[in-house]
Design a protein around this motif. Structure first.
Motif, PDB file in Angstrom:
ATOM      1  N   GLU A 189      40.599  25.821  43.019  1.00 56.92           N
ATOM      2  CA  GLU A 189      40.200  27.543  43.832  1.00 56.92           C
ATOM      3  C   GLU A 189      39.842  28.210  42.513  1.00 56.92           C
ATOM      4  OE1 GLU A 189      43.230  28.670  45.946  1.00 56.92           O
ATOM      5  OE2 GLU A 189      43.083  27.188  47.698  1.00 56.92           O
ATOM      6  N   LEU A 190      39.047  29.298  42.995  1.00 57.18           N
ATOM      7  CA  LEU A 190      38.785  30.288  41.956  1.00 57.18           C
ATOM      8  C   LEU A 190      38.724  31.655  42.673  1.00 57.18           C
ATOM      9  CD1 LEU A 190      37.510  30.677  38.933  1.00 57.18           C
ATOM     10  CD2 LEU A 190      35.271  30.774  40.152  1.00 57.18           C
ATOM     11  N   ASP A 191      39.560  32.430  42.209  1.00 59.65           N
ATOM     12  CA  ASP A 191      39.771  33.705  42.887  1.00 59.65           C
ATOM     13  C   ASP A 191      40.193  33.417  44.506  1.00 59.65           C
ATOM     14  OD1 ASP A 191      39.300  35.123  40.530  1.00 59.65           O
ATOM     15  OD2 ASP A 191      37.167  35.262  41.056  1.00 59.65           O
ATOM     16  N   GLY A 192      40.932  32.498  44.762  1.00 60.46           N
ATOM     17  CA  GLY A 192      41.418  32.126  46.165  1.00 60.46           C
ATOM     18  C   GLY A 192      40.238  31.371  46.913  1.00 60.46           C
ATOM     19  N   ALA A 193      39.117  31.067  46.563  1.00 55.61           N
ATOM     20  CA  ALA A 193      38.327  30.506  47.371  1.00 55.61           C
ATOM     21  C   ALA A 193      38.011  28.836  46.523  1.00 55.61           C
ATOM     22  CB  ALA A 193      36.954  31.269  47.093  1.00 55.61           C
ATOM     23  N   PRO A 194      37.792  27.974  47.459  1.00 56.84           N
ATOM     24  CA  PRO A 194      37.489  26.545  46.842  1.00 56.84           C
ATOM     25  C   PRO A 194      36.167  26.654  46.255  1.00 56.84           C
ATOM     26  CG  PRO A 194      37.968  26.719  49.357  1.00 56.84           C
ATOM     27  CD  PRO A 194      37.752  27.945  48.856  1.00 56.84           C
TER      28      PRO A 194
END
Length: 248
Positions: free
Chosen positions: A105-110
């Motif tokens: 995850e990056l900044d809450g996104a997959p």
């Protein structure tokens, strides 16, 4: 699996970039300009779209956004090798990945972390000045024997040898790279031009719901060629004048 480092036709021969500075600079162009990327897995015909969302130079990793369609994530998870390609201002940037990819995850996104490529193909496909048409949209219609109904869209930029078009919706399955379409009609300020054109590449941007097409004029007539060159020269002159005004 096709090889992105194979010889390809174009005004300039393809280059293989191997230095870290060159590789990261070109990947940064794809990242910063939010360029849609096409992914093709080995021995598979389906194409998937994604974006670069991060470059970690220190760790030697790059991050891809989720794949569209989503079934590509299963192929990512199974570590199948794949090819990546994107187009930035007429340049094809491509590389192969044969390493496992890690879901995170990056900044809450997959996202999917992959190794920085150790070399990339850089192919300048055109050497003619290409004038953007953002200030004065030009309507275009594309038709031919292989198109059931004429496609209506816009010209985004134009050079003496080709143009970039946009059409509403997803046309990736309707249009084929390498195909020559008999009629490309563009409504220029001083009249409509019509010529055959070859589709060089096609990319669908799901977020914009637009299909972008790179076209090369095919066996263009002398009069039409002069009209195109006149139009491009006019845009180039205006762009230079505007640029001079900003720095005066």
């Amino acid at each position: 699996m096709s090889n992105p480092f194979a010889e390809d036709e174009g005004p300039q021969p393809p280059q293989i970039l191997k230095t870290a500075v060159e590789i990261q600079a070109n990947l940064r162009l794809l990242l910063d300009n939010h360029i849609p990327l096409l992914i093709r897995f080995a021995e598979r015909n389906q194409r998937y779209q994604t974006y670069l969302v991060e470059i970690s130079r220190e760790k030697g990793w790059i991050a891809f956004d989720e794949l569209i369609p989503s079934d590509g994530e299963r192929l990512m998870a199974s570590a199948e090798p794949f090819q990546v390609e994107g187009y930035y201002e007429g340049v094809r940037i491509a590389w192969n990945n044969g390493h496992p990819v890690h879901r995170d995850e990056l900044d809450g996104a997959p996202c999917y972390w992959a190794h920085l490529p150790d070399q990339i193909l850089y192919h300048q496909r055109r050497n003619a000045y290409r004038a953007p048409l953002s200030a004065q949209p030009v309507a275009v219609e594309l038709s031919g024997k292989s198109i059931k109904k004429p496609l209506k869209g816009k010209v985004l930029d134009m050079s003496a040898t080709g143009c970039k078009l946009s059409f509403p919706g997803d046309l990736q399955n309707s249009l084929q790279a390498g195909q020559v379409y008999e009629n490309l009609s563009a409504k220029l300020p001083f009249g409509t031009i019509t010529t055959a054109a070859e589709l060089r590449h096609v990319v669908f941007d799901e977020k914009l719901d637009l299909t972008f097409c790179g076209m090369r004029f095919y066996r263009i007539g002398g009069l039409t060629q002069r009209q195109v060159e006149r139009f491009v020269y006019q845009l180039q002159r205006e762009a230079r004048r505007d640029q001079a005004g900003r720095f005066s």
